[in-house]
Scaffold this motif. Structure first.
Motif, PDB file in Angstrom:
ATOM      1  N   ASP A 155      42.082  32.221  -5.032  1.00 29.89           N
ATOM      2  CA  ASP A 155      41.789  31.827  -6.535  1.00 29.89           C
ATOM      3  C   ASP A 155      40.234  31.590  -6.247  1.00 29.89           C
ATOM      4  OD1 ASP A 155      40.903  30.140  -8.736  1.00 29.89           O
ATOM      5  OD2 ASP A 155      41.935  28.448  -7.796  1.00 29.89           O
ATOM      6  N   ILE A 156      39.363  32.261  -7.356  1.00 30.21           N
ATOM      7  CA  ILE A 156      37.936  32.186  -7.298  1.00 30.21           C
ATOM      8  C   ILE A 156      37.415  31.021  -7.971  1.00 30.21           C
ATOM      9  CG2 ILE A 156      37.799  34.810  -7.890  1.00 30.21           C
ATOM     10  CD1 ILE A 156      36.963  33.926 -10.929  1.00 30.21           C
ATOM     11  N   TYR A 157      38.428  30.081  -8.470  1.00 28.78           N
ATOM     12  CA  TYR A 157      37.744  28.661  -8.788  1.00 28.78           C
ATOM     13  C   TYR A 157      37.994  27.543  -7.684  1.00 28.78           C
ATOM     14  CZ  TYR A 157      37.904  30.933 -13.269  1.00 28.78           C
ATOM     15  OH  TYR A 157      37.515  31.954 -14.410  1.00 28.78           O
ATOM     16  N   THR A 158      38.344  28.078  -6.605  1.00 25.06           N
ATOM     17  CA  THR A 158      38.514  27.059  -5.579  1.00 25.06           C
ATOM     18  C   THR A 158      37.679  27.772  -4.308  1.00 25.06           C
ATOM     19  OG1 THR A 158      40.707  26.225  -6.125  1.00 25.06           O
ATOM     20  CG2 THR A 158      40.191  26.071  -3.816  1.00 25.06           C
ATOM     21  N   GLY A 159      37.084  26.793  -3.665  1.00 19.83           N
ATOM     22  CA  GLY A 159      36.154  27.482  -2.685  1.00 19.83           C
ATOM     23  C   GLY A 159      34.990  26.495  -2.303  1.00 19.83           C
ATOM     24  N   ASP A 160      33.972  26.973  -1.174  1.00 13.99           N
ATOM     25  CA  ASP A 160      33.001  26.359  -0.805  1.00 13.99           C
ATOM     26  C   ASP A 160      32.973  25.376   0.215  1.00 13.99           C
ATOM     27  OD1 ASP A 160      31.120  28.023  -2.384  1.00 13.99           O
ATOM     28  OD2 ASP A 160      31.394  26.638  -4.202  1.00 13.99           O
ATOM     29  N   GLU A 161      33.764  24.048  -0.078  1.00 20.45           N
ATOM     30  CA  GLU A 161      34.084  23.257   0.907  1.00 20.45           C
ATOM     31  C   GLU A 161      35.267  22.462   0.520  1.00 20.45           C
ATOM     32  OE1 GLU A 161      30.699  20.751   0.973  1.00 20.45           O
ATOM     33  OE2 GLU A 161      29.627  22.075   2.271  1.00 20.45           O
ATOM     34  N   VAL A 162      35.957  21.691   1.412  1.00 20.51           N
ATOM     35  CA  VAL A 162      36.978  20.831   1.151  1.00 20.51           C
ATOM     36  C   VAL A 162      36.371  19.544   1.493  1.00 20.51           C
ATOM     37  CG1 VAL A 162      39.318  20.034   1.393  1.00 20.51           C
ATOM     38  CG2 VAL A 162      38.779  22.454   1.502  1.00 20.51           C
ATOM     39  N   VAL A 163      36.656  18.353   0.707  1.00 22.21           N
ATOM     40  CA  VAL A 163      36.193  17.226   1.042  1.00 22.21           C
ATOM     41  C   VAL A 163      37.417  16.247   0.961  1.00 22.21           C
ATOM     42  CG1 VAL A 163      33.780  16.871   0.297  1.00 22.21           C
ATOM     43  CG2 VAL A 163      35.470  16.252  -1.401  1.00 22.21           C
ATOM     44  N   TYR A 164      37.976  15.642   2.001  1.00 21.73           N
ATOM     45  CA  TYR A 164      39.170  14.713   2.203  1.00 21.73           C
ATOM     46  C   TYR A 164      38.820  13.242   2.245  1.00 21.73           C
ATOM     47  CZ  TYR A 164      38.698  15.362   7.469  1.00 21.73           C
ATOM     48  OH  TYR A 164      38.440  15.444   8.542  1.00 21.73           O
ATOM     49  N   ASN A 165      39.582  12.529   2.029  1.00 19.02           N
ATOM     50  CA  ASN A 165      39.638  11.219   2.082  1.00 19.02           C
ATOM     51  C   ASN A 165      40.808  10.771   2.972  1.00 19.02           C
ATOM     52  OD1 ASN A 165      37.454   9.848  -0.527  1.00 19.02           O
ATOM     53  ND2 ASN A 165      36.999  11.043   1.163  1.00 19.02           N
ATOM     54  N   ILE A 166      40.832  10.119   3.803  1.00 20.23           N
ATOM     55  CA  ILE A 166      42.056   9.393   4.374  1.00 20.23           C
ATOM     56  C   ILE A 166      41.965   7.979   4.317  1.00 20.23           C
ATOM     57  CG2 ILE A 166      43.485   9.318   6.523  1.00 20.23           C
ATOM     58  CD1 ILE A 166      41.949  11.638   7.529  1.00 20.23           C
ATOM     59  N   ILE A 167      43.008   7.461   3.341  1.00 18.03           N
ATOM     60  CA  ILE A 167      42.876   5.927   3.157  1.00 18.03           C
ATOM     61  C   ILE A 167      43.869   5.213   3.897  1.00 18.03           C
ATOM     62  CG2 ILE A 167      42.988   4.249   1.187  1.00 18.03           C
ATOM     63  CD1 ILE A 167      43.033   6.641  -0.493  1.00 18.03           C
ATOM     64  N   LYS A 168      43.402   4.592   4.735  1.00 18.07           N
ATOM     65  CA  LYS A 168      44.259   3.455   5.647  1.00 18.07           C
ATOM     66  C   LYS A 168      43.840   1.986   5.649  1.00 18.07           C
ATOM     67  CE  LYS A 168      45.357   5.245   9.800  1.00 18.07           C
ATOM     68  NZ  LYS A 168      45.307   5.725  11.324  1.00 18.07           N
ATOM     69  N   LYS A 169      44.784   1.309   6.178  1.00 20.56           N
ATOM     70  CA  LYS A 169      44.499  -0.253   6.208  1.00 20.56           C
ATOM     71  C   LYS A 169      43.047  -0.483   6.394  1.00 20.56           C
ATOM     72  CE  LYS A 169      48.098  -3.650   6.724  1.00 20.56           C
ATOM     73  NZ  LYS A 169      49.153  -3.927   7.720  1.00 20.56           N
ATOM     74  N   ASP A 170      42.524   0.007   7.439  1.00 23.00           N
ATOM     75  CA  ASP A 170      41.062  -0.287   7.847  1.00 23.00           C
ATOM     76  C   ASP A 170      39.959   0.349   7.353  1.00 23.00           C
ATOM     77  OD1 ASP A 170      42.350   1.889   9.220  1.00 23.00           O
ATOM     78  OD2 ASP A 170      41.356   1.497  11.160  1.00 23.00           O
ATOM     79  N   GLY A 171      40.282   1.087   6.240  1.00 21.85           N
ATOM     80  CA  GLY A 171      39.309   1.892   5.407  1.00 21.85           C
ATOM     81  C   GLY A 171      39.429   3.202   4.950  1.00 21.85           C
ATOM     82  N   ILE A 172      38.400   3.884   4.637  1.00 19.14           N
ATOM     83  CA  ILE A 172      38.556   5.233   4.247  1.00 19.14           C
ATOM     84  C   ILE A 172      37.847   6.163   4.839  1.00 19.14           C
ATOM     85  CG2 ILE A 172      38.292   6.882   2.241  1.00 19.14           C
ATOM     86  CD1 ILE A 172      38.735   4.772   0.187  1.00 19.14           C
ATOM     87  N   LYS A 173      38.530   7.076   5.763  1.00 15.95           N
ATOM     88  CA  LYS A 173      37.962   7.834   6.454  1.00 15.95           C
ATOM     89  C   LYS A 173      37.477   9.410   5.721  1.00 15.95           C
ATOM     90  CE  LYS A 173      39.889   9.551  10.202  1.00 15.95           C
ATOM     91  NZ  LYS A 173      40.691   9.632  11.213  1.00 15.95           N
TER      92      LYS A 173
END
Lengths: 253, 222
Positions: free
Chosen positions: B195-213
């Motif tokens: 897909d040409i509209y998806t690329g460059d980087e992925v940013v992810y957030n892992i939400i847990k009890k002790d905060g967002i990583k």
């Protein structure tokens, strides 16, 4: 009791509240299309500031109509704005921005607008107008210093807004943006640092030349606006184009 | 006979209020966590506007919203949600729970039923019991609680991939955080290839009890 006449058949939603309906009719009445247009704007972030470049031509269709129309606006000591697209819409925004600045000055509290604030304000104004289906047909580049850091953002006629270290709109997006990215990347690979002010200005000059040779709506007179922590200036420049190579192009006679 | 040339109605370029700015979202929920990830490419047509525009919006320390579609609508929608959440915080002296944000978002989207926000939303959060919860939307406000989802320009590529790995999971074999993160990364690398509209980087957030990583993974840049 008199019954209200309803021409109701399944699938006829006439009695549904017409949210956005009047806006849709507007688009049929007015053919919103740019008339007096300007071409690309380029912007690049360097080590302690930002530079914008735009030529001074306003076209009327294919006619090079007004050849000395500057479109880099010095907002205050740390913001410059440049526009591409419909020139009258730029003038409308320019008047509104100047009014904002006058209001700020008259408050006399020493506080002045920061680029991020103007960028957000512009994005709301343009989005509001696109939602009314009466767009301001322009793309704006906002450059300045936000809390000692260089800031460069673009907003288009829909209100699509983003921030980056190198931005170009119009034809510049196709022809100049790769050159800007290459210039920044090469400097980073060579010395792991950002461009200097001189390098940024030279890069913009090169890009304006490339654009002049291929963009039929461009012009040889242009401006470069530079904003740093302690200065803001707009330079009037002119290309010295040479068409010597043109006669070497053969096979089209 | 008169010759009448019918030139028709005056031609005008019709203004198109929507743009498709690409981008994809993947989200997977687990027993005590939820991952939500987006790519960072913002584009229109063959033009890449920027390579570093995250499409994740942190709404509180327990919920993150992922938005793709028309970027100008995304900016408006997220601004409205964030100001509403701020009002809620000041009114009630507590943050809004993800379930309530889910309903708020649905109502906001439906309020523009006849001139929609062209935005595909994925809302990820931790509920009152600290369990991961996920809500997937369509542009006019249809809301569905799901355990994993993929949306945006590569949604159609990544959803079947997630289905094949997670579709038959039961409560007895919940997905682990490590496994979920690997699936997210694999889904995006695969999508970036096609897909040409998806690329460059992925940013992810892992939400847990002790905060967002949060973290970043590199993707193809061409």
């Amino acid at each position: 009791m008199e019954m209200k006449q309803h021409n109701w058949i399944p699938g006829n939603f006439k009695s549904v509240p017409d949210i956005g309906r009047s806006a849709q009719n507007d688009s049929v009445q007015h053919g919103w299309t740019p008339i007096t247009t300007t071409t690309s704007v380029l912007g690049v972030v360097f080590d302690n500031g930002v530079a914008l470049a735009a030529d001074t031509l306003t076209s009327y269709g294919s006619m090079a109509c007004f050849q000395n129309n500057p479109r880099i606006l010095t907002v205050n000591k740390n913001i410059i704005v440049a526009a591409s697209g419909e020139y009258s819409d730029f003038q409308f925004i320019r008047d509104a921005v100047e009014e904002k600045v006058r209001t700020e000055i008259s408050l006399n509290d020493g506080i002045s607008m920061k680029p991020k604030a103007l960028y957000t304000w512009l994005s709301r104004v343009l989005y509001n107008r696109r939602t009314k289906m009466k767009p301001l047909w322009s793309t704006f580049l906002v450059a300045g210093i936000q809390n000692d850091e260089p800031f460069l953002g673009q907003i288009d006629k829909l209100g699509t807004a983003f921030v980056d270290e190198q931005i170009a709109c119009g034809y510049g997006a196709y022809l100049a943006l790769p050159l800007l990215r290459k210039g920044i990347e090469e400097k980073r690979e060579k010395s792991n640092s950002k461009l200097t002010k001189e390098e940024a200005v030279d890069l913009l000059k090169k890009c304006m030349e490339v654009l002049y040779y291929r963009d039929a709506r461009s012009h040889d007179k242009y401006q470069i606006g530079v904003v740093t922590k302690d200065s803001v200036e707009v330079l009037d420049l002119a290309l010295k184009p040479t068409w010597e190579v043109a006669k070497l192009v053969q096979g089209y006679e | 006979m008169d010759t009448v040339i019918d030139r028709g109605a005056p031609k005008a370029r019709n203004f198109e209020p929507y743009a498709s700015n690409g981008g994809s979202i993947v989200a997977i929920s687990g027993k005590d966590f939820v991952i939500v990830a987006s790519d960072t490419r913002l584009s229109e047509g063959y033009m890449i506007y920027t390579r570093k525009q995250s499409k994740l919006f942190q709404l509180s320390d327990k919920s993150v919203l992922g938005c793709t579609g028309c970027w100008c609508d995304t900016l408006s929608l997220t601004n409205i949600i964030q100001s509403q959440l701020k009002s809620y915080l000041h009114d009630h002296n507590t943050i809004m729970q993800p379930g309530s944000i889910a309903q708020l978002l649905s109502t906001l989207l439906y309020s523009r039923r006849f001139f929609p926000y062209y935005v595909y939303n994925v809302l990820a959060g931790l509920n009152e019991n600290g369990e991961g919860c996920l809500y997937s939307y369509d542009p006019v406000g249809h809301c569905e609680k799901v355990s994993y989802t993929a949306g945006g320009s590569s949604g159609v590529l990544m959803q079947p991939f997630l289905d094949s790995w997670l579709g038959k999971r039961t409560v007895d074999s919940p997905v682990s955080e490590e496994e979920a993160l690997n699936l997210v990364k694999d889904a995006f690398t695969a999508a970036g290839e096609r897909d040409i509209y998806t690329g460059d980087e992925v940013v992810y957030n892992i939400i847990k009890k002790d905060g967002i990583k949060s973290g970043v993974v590199q993707l193809r840049k061409d």
